[in-house]
Design a protein around this motif. Structure first.
Motif, short mmCIF file in Angstrom:
data_model
loop_
_atom_site.label_atom_id
_atom_site.label_comp_id
_atom_site.label_asym_id
_atom_site.label_seq_id
_atom_site.Cartn_x
_atom_site.Cartn_y
_atom_site.Cartn_z
N ILE A 38 -8.66 14.03 -2.16
CA ILE A 38 -7.20 14.22 -2.16
C ILE A 38 -6.66 13.77 -3.51
O ILE A 38 -6.95 12.67 -3.97
N MET A 39 -5.87 14.64 -4.14
CA MET A 39 -5.22 14.27 -5.38
C MET A 39 -3.74 14.02 -5.09
O MET A 39 -3.28 14.25 -3.97
N GLY A 40 -2.99 13.54 -6.09
CA GLY A 40 -1.67 12.97 -5.79
C GLY A 40 -0.52 13.89 -5.48
O GLY A 40 0.59 13.69 -5.98
N ARG A 41 -0.72 14.88 -4.62
CA ARG A 41 0.38 15.75 -4.18
C ARG A 41 0.23 16.01 -2.68
O ARG A 41 -0.88 16.33 -2.22
N VAL A 58 -11.15 10.25 5.08
CA VAL A 58 -11.42 8.81 5.00
C VAL A 58 -10.99 8.33 3.62
O VAL A 58 -11.16 9.04 2.63
N GLU A 59 -10.39 7.15 3.57
CA GLU A 59 -9.95 6.59 2.29
C GLU A 59 -11.10 5.85 1.62
O GLU A 59 -11.76 5.03 2.22
N LYS A 60 -11.35 6.17 0.37
CA LYS A 60 -12.32 5.50 -0.48
C LYS A 60 -13.66 5.23 0.22
O LYS A 60 -14.04 4.08 0.45
N ARG A 79 -13.22 6.62 -5.24
CA ARG A 79 -11.89 6.29 -5.80
C ARG A 79 -10.77 6.98 -5.04
O ARG A 79 -9.59 6.75 -5.31
N TYR A 80 -11.14 7.88 -4.11
CA TYR A 80 -10.13 8.77 -3.52
C TYR A 80 -10.19 8.78 -2.00
O TYR A 80 -11.14 8.28 -1.40
N GLY A 81 -9.19 9.47 -1.40
CA GLY A 81 -9.30 9.88 -0.02
C GLY A 81 -10.16 11.13 -0.02
O GLY A 81 -9.96 12.02 -0.85
N GLY A 87 0.80 -1.23 0.00
CA GLY A 87 0.00 0.00 0.00
C GLY A 87 0.83 1.28 0.00
O GLY A 87 2.04 1.26 0.25
N LEU A 88 0.12 2.41 -0.25
CA LEU A 88 0.79 3.71 -0.35
C LEU A 88 1.47 4.09 0.97
O LEU A 88 2.58 4.61 0.97
N GLY A 89 0.80 3.82 2.09
CA GLY A 89 1.38 4.15 3.39
C GLY A 89 2.69 3.39 3.61
O GLY A 89 3.69 3.94 4.09
C1 G1P Z 1 -4.21 7.22 -3.57
C2 G1P Z 1 -4.58 7.70 -2.18
C3 G1P Z 1 -5.90 8.45 -2.21
C4 G1P Z 1 -5.82 9.60 -3.20
C5 G1P Z 1 -5.41 9.06 -4.59
C6 G1P Z 1 -5.15 10.21 -5.56
O1 G1P Z 1 -5.16 6.25 -3.96
O2 G1P Z 1 -4.66 6.59 -1.31
O3 G1P Z 1 -6.20 8.98 -0.93
O4 G1P Z 1 -7.09 10.23 -3.29
O5 G1P Z 1 -4.19 8.30 -4.49
O6 G1P Z 1 -4.85 9.74 -6.83
P1 G1P Z 1 -4.86 5.20 -5.15
O7 G1P Z 1 -5.04 5.94 -6.44
O8 G1P Z 1 -3.46 4.73 -4.96
O9 G1P Z 1 -5.89 4.13 -4.99
#
Ligand code: G1P
Length: 318
Positions: free
Chosen positions: A226-229, A213-215, A193-195, A130-132
């Motif tokens: 949340i986007m990827g930055r 919260v995640e997804k 799809r996002y946090g 996972g990302l974490g």
């Molecule tokens: C990850 C993060 C998520 C964020 C997203 C942005 O999710 O866990 O919080 O909103 O990137 O792209 P992933 O795309 O890896 O599922």
């Protein structure tokens, strides 16, 4: 807003800014160990980050953004199938010598710049947890200092005169201290799809984050996602070390950022710019078409192909 309520004990009041907040953000982590299953079979042998976006790899957009944002120290969290990323950012002695010998100086300079523009280090994430888990691998490089994170699938393009998106986050960090994430308003159908965050707006597109919260599964209204930055506090590392797998069985970065809220400030910034999701085939194709339309040489090719059916078996103008 979503139906989330603040986590127990979490307060929206401004939390204290830690001492190490004054140092400049100069390092950026790039988690790139993902297997790219959405792009199979091409990603069986090619890193998804190396797929072309018009004339250069997707990842090069993120690396240039980091450098332009004042982060020349780049740490790639990589994996077994990602050697091509290391080769791309390494110097290519034979190619550079050949180009110089043949007097192709413009091309030589372009190629040479790729390996000389940043200090790129690599650390392996041996298991896809996972990302974490990926971000935790960056601890030896970022201990004790705030650092940037770029998820290179999210490609951001900003207009001339507008700061790169990571720089927009660093700017907020410099003014307010603490952790900062990039935000975009998304419809309920996309929120899962996002946090997703819950926040209080503090003005000028900046939000004090109260919860995240995640997804999430049950979102009924537009949400700030949340986007990827990210600009992350080093206090994230001990939290990540204790984090248990959650959504998708993975160690989620969102869960650990959530734990920071209340003890350190966490902000969100509605970024200025355009985002292309190059993590899906459709998004990657759309990004290629959109950016090709902005290139004087490629624009007629795209228009002819689409409108006149050039190159198709059975040309049918649209
Ligand atoms: C990850 C993060 C998520 C964020 C997203 C942005 O999710 O866990 O919080 O909103 O990137 O792209 P992933 O795309 O890896 O599922």
């Amino acid at each position: 807003m979503t139906s989330m309520s603040p986590a127990p004990g979490f307060s929206s009041a401004s939390a204290p800014v830690p001492d190490y907040a004054c140092a400049r953000v100069t390092k950026c982590l790039f988690p790139v160990a993902g297997l790219g299953t959405r792009f199979l079979p091409v990603t069986k042998e090619i890193a998804k980050e190396m797929l072309p976006l018009v004339n250069r790899p997707v990842i090069s957009y993120g690396v240039e953004e980091a450098i332009e944002s004042g982060c020349p120290d780049i740490i790639m969290i990589t994996g077994r199938t990602k050697r091509s990323i290391e080769d791309y950012f390494d110097s290519s002695f034979e190619l550079e010598t050949l180009l110089k010998t043949r007097q192709k100086i413009d091309l030589y300079e372009k190629i040479h710049k790729i390996s000389s523009m940043a200090n790129v280090l690599y650390v392996r994430q041996s298991e896809p947890l996972g990302l974490g888990h990926a971000i935790a691998k960056g601890e030896p490089f970022c201990r004790g200092e705030y650092f940037g994170v770029i998820l290179p699938d999210d490609v951001f393009i900003t207009e001339d005169g507008v700061q790169p998106v990571l720089a927009q986050l660093i700017d907020t960090h410099d003014k307010l201290g603490g952790t900062v994430v990039a935000l975009e308003r998304v419809p309920p159908s996309e929120a899962s799809r996002y946090g997703v965050i819950q926040s209080e707006a503090v003005g000028d597109g900046v939000h004090r984050i109260i919860d995240m919260v995640e997804k999430p599964s049950a979102v009924t209204e537009d949400a700030l996602a949340i986007m990827g930055r990210y600009v992350l506090s080093p206090s994230i590392f001990p939290l990540l070390a204790r984090e248990r797998p959650s959504v998708g069985g993975e160690i989620q970065l969102t869960d650990s950022i959530r734990r920071l809220i209340g003890s350190e400030p966490v902000w969100g910034v509605e970024y200025k710019g355009r985002r292309f999701d190059c993590g899906t085939q459709k998004g990657w194709l759309a990004a290629n078409v959109a950016l090709a339309l902005e290139d004087a040489d490629l624009l007629p090719v795209v228009v002819d192909t689409v409108k006149k059916g050039v190159g198709s078996k059975d040309p049918k103008p649209l």
